[in-house]
Design a protein around this motif. Sequence first.
Motif, PDB file in Angstrom:
ATOM      1  N   UNK A  93      69.448 -59.566 -42.427  1.00 57.43           N
ATOM      2  CA  UNK A  93      70.701 -59.297 -42.530  1.00 57.43           C
ATOM      3  C   UNK A  93      71.258 -57.888 -41.691  1.00 57.43           C
ATOM      4  N   UNK A  94      70.228 -56.855 -41.406  1.00 58.00           N
ATOM      5  CA  UNK A  94      70.510 -55.987 -40.648  1.00 58.00           C
ATOM      6  C   UNK A  94      69.470 -55.454 -39.894  1.00 58.00           C
ATOM      7  N   UNK A  95      69.624 -54.854 -38.685  1.00 58.55           N
ATOM      8  CA  UNK A  95      68.540 -54.149 -37.648  1.00 58.55           C
ATOM      9  C   UNK A  95      68.308 -52.827 -38.410  1.00 58.55           C
ATOM     10  N   UNK A 120      71.627 -48.503 -37.470  1.00 54.45           N
ATOM     11  CA  UNK A 120      72.813 -48.132 -36.243  1.00 54.45           C
ATOM     12  C   UNK A 120      74.042 -48.615 -36.300  1.00 54.45           C
ATOM     13  N   UNK A 121      73.857 -50.025 -36.680  1.00 55.43           N
ATOM     14  CA  UNK A 121      75.346 -50.542 -36.627  1.00 55.43           C
ATOM     15  C   UNK A 121      76.124 -50.416 -37.737  1.00 55.43           C
ATOM     16  N   UNK A 122      75.616 -49.831 -39.035  1.00 53.92           N
ATOM     17  CA  UNK A 122      76.474 -49.188 -40.104  1.00 53.92           C
ATOM     18  C   UNK A 122      76.703 -47.852 -40.008  1.00 53.92           C
ATOM     19  N   UNK A 123      76.631 -46.920 -38.836  1.00 58.03           N
ATOM     20  CA  UNK A 123      76.961 -45.680 -38.841  1.00 58.03           C
ATOM     21  C   UNK A 123      78.298 -45.232 -39.110  1.00 58.03           C
ATOM     22  N   UNK A 124      79.197 -46.028 -38.493  1.00 59.80           N
ATOM     23  CA  UNK A 124      80.527 -45.895 -38.533  1.00 59.80           C
ATOM     24  C   UNK A 124      81.154 -45.971 -40.098  1.00 59.80           C
ATOM     25  N   UNK A 130      82.582 -47.136 -46.348  1.00 57.50           N
ATOM     26  CA  UNK A 130      82.840 -48.401 -46.723  1.00 57.50           C
ATOM     27  C   UNK A 130      81.442 -49.024 -46.550  1.00 57.50           C
ATOM     28  N   UNK A 131      80.282 -48.319 -46.346  1.00 60.59           N
ATOM     29  CA  UNK A 131      79.109 -49.059 -46.460  1.00 60.59           C
ATOM     30  C   UNK A 131      77.960 -47.967 -47.007  1.00 60.59           C
TER      31      UNK A 131
END
Length: 146
Positions: A93-95, A120-124, A130-131
């Motif tokens: 699901x995630x890197x 990294x894609x979840x940083x923001x 929101x995550x």
Amino acid sequence: MTGLLLIGSGGGALAAELSLNQGAETRTLTLNDVESAGVTHLEMRHPEGFAGRFTGVWLDDFLEAQGLAQARRVRFIAHDGYTTFLTPEQRRQKDYLLVTRLDGEPIAVEDYGPYMLVVPKDVEAVHEGTEPMTRWIWAIAEVSAR
């Protein structure tokens, strides 16, 4: 401390070892062993406040290099005993990036090192709230796979 070798003075982690366990087998990996799977460099700001150039190995590449790509569960254990787990489905699901350096230098234990696991894609989204950061872990001393 299990899984960490400090060389030099000043308390910084100049060379960090990572304990890798699979069943009854335990191996000790050096920073060079971990990075041998190929490194990636990303500029980011960690939710704990530090920012810069994060260098690391994509988790799937690391697991593949260590013969653990098919592990049903991978457990990450921090120096303080905190633990998080990842299943193959979560890894699809995630890197995840296994961070080995910040701004080109190994990360000292007192600076959340020697290894961190980040998305990294979840940083923001993490910064925005929101995550969740439930799979992020720092000060990793041991990786266990089964």
